[in-house]
Design a protein around this motif. Structure first.
Motif, short mmCIF file in Angstrom:
data_model
loop_
_atom_site.label_atom_id
_atom_site.label_comp_id
_atom_site.label_asym_id
_atom_site.label_seq_id
_atom_site.Cartn_x
_atom_site.Cartn_y
_atom_site.Cartn_z
N ARG A 18 -33.37 36.91 22.43
CA ARG A 18 -34.06 36.81 21.14
C ARG A 18 -33.15 36.13 20.13
O ARG A 18 -31.93 36.08 20.29
CB ARG A 18 -34.42 38.22 20.64
CG ARG A 18 -35.38 38.96 21.55
CD ARG A 18 -35.49 40.42 21.15
NE ARG A 18 -36.44 41.15 22.00
CZ ARG A 18 -36.46 42.47 22.11
NH1 ARG A 18 -35.61 43.21 21.42
NH2 ARG A 18 -37.35 43.05 22.91
N ARG A 19 -33.77 35.65 19.06
CA ARG A 19 -32.99 35.01 18.01
C ARG A 19 -31.94 35.97 17.44
O ARG A 19 -30.80 35.57 17.17
CB ARG A 19 -33.93 34.52 16.90
CG ARG A 19 -33.25 33.73 15.80
CD ARG A 19 -34.25 33.25 14.77
NE ARG A 19 -33.59 32.55 13.67
CZ ARG A 19 -33.27 31.27 13.67
NH1 ARG A 19 -33.55 30.53 14.73
NH2 ARG A 19 -32.68 30.72 12.62
N THR A 20 -32.30 37.23 17.31
CA THR A 20 -31.33 38.21 16.80
C THR A 20 -30.15 38.36 17.75
O THR A 20 -29.01 38.59 17.29
CB THR A 20 -32.01 39.57 16.58
OG1 THR A 20 -32.69 39.95 17.80
CG2 THR A 20 -33.01 39.50 15.45
N ASP A 21 -30.39 38.24 19.06
CA ASP A 21 -29.29 38.32 20.03
C ASP A 21 -28.28 37.20 19.79
O ASP A 21 -27.07 37.41 19.93
CB ASP A 21 -29.81 38.18 21.47
CG ASP A 21 -30.68 39.34 21.91
OD1 ASP A 21 -30.41 40.48 21.50
OD2 ASP A 21 -31.63 39.09 22.68
N VAL A 22 -28.79 36.02 19.48
CA VAL A 22 -27.90 34.88 19.27
C VAL A 22 -26.90 35.18 18.15
O VAL A 22 -25.68 34.97 18.30
CB VAL A 22 -28.71 33.61 18.94
CG1 VAL A 22 -27.76 32.42 18.73
CG2 VAL A 22 -29.71 33.30 20.05
#
Length: 248
Positions: A53-57
């Motif tokens: 997910r974008r948050t993981d990045v």
């Protein structure tokens, strides 16, 4: 030659996403593999967020910046405007450009460097930075002509697509032919002054032959295979075993 190991965490994220729960933790397992000597983390955030997910990045970028400053973050993706914005925001040490359609289950071919020369040169110029290398996903049989076209884009490295070799797990003759093609392309890249990465379906079973046959590989990115092994032996031991094969 010592080959660096970058662990791809897409499969971990995909397992987590089966439930609306925070485990398995992508950041937690990044700590495990980096503590065991992995040189970096690879992620391929896709638009539908089916795994990373974008948050993981952003979470992984912060982890490496704050706790593992010597490690590298490698972000793979197709050069869309959203991808450019993510690269600008996160500033990874390496960007790997892949020719994926967003609907693809996984990367399954390299760039046609001749046909996409103008696009790739424009993209490389846009995202290259003094502290960032650019790698281009490359078919195993690209050879000297393909490498020359890849170098002309301004990229720093190619990433050898090893999926066809990984698919030869029950066909040693075809595996030998694939290794010959991979070795020829790697030698051509090295002769042209480009670095060489490799990845896709590399495992503890097929990695030794790859290491023996294919010279000049700077880094391998391994996700599916190392995650499968980790289900049996744990991520820490899996990283130790892959590093032993790579001499890193």
């Amino acid at each position: 030659m010592m080959t660096a190991l970058s662990v791809n965490l897409n499969a971990v994220a995909q397992l987590r996403n089966r439930r609306n729960l925070p485990w398995p933790s992508v950041v937690g397992l990044a700590r495990v593999v980096l503590d065991e000597g992995a040189r970096g983390i690879t992620i391929h955030p896709r638009p539908d967020e089916r795994h990373i997910r974008r948050t993981d990045v952003f979470d992984l970028a912060a982890l490496l910046r704050d706790e593992y400053p010597a490690a590298e973050l490698n972000i793979e993706g197709y050069p869309s405007e959203d991808f450019f914005a993510l690269i600008d925001a996160v500033n990874p040490q390496q960007v790997t450009l892949v020719p994926d359609d967003p609907a693809q289950a996984t990367s399954d071919h390299g760039w046609d460097f001749a046909a996409e020369a103008e696009l790739l040169a424009t993209v490389v110029q846009r995202i290259k930075a003094p502290d960032r290398r650019i790698s281009l996903f490359c078919d195993p049989d690209a050879g000297a002509a393909g490498v020359a076209a890849a170098k002309a884009t301004g990229a720093d490295r190619i990433e050898l697509y090893t999926g066809p070799y990984g698919d030869c797990h029950d066909d040693p003759d075809r595996a030998a032919r694939e290794l010959t093609a991979l070795a020829a392309t790697s030698r051509a890249a090295h002769a042209a002054g480009m670095g060489v990465n490799a990845g896709h379906d590399l495992t503890l079973a097929n990695l030794p032959a790859f290491q023996s046959a294919v010279p000049h590989v700077d880094e391998v990115s391994i996700g599916h295979g190392i995650t499968a092994d980790a289900l049996l032996i744990g991520f820490a031991d899996a990283v130790r075993q892959y590093r032993a094969v790579l001499g890193s």
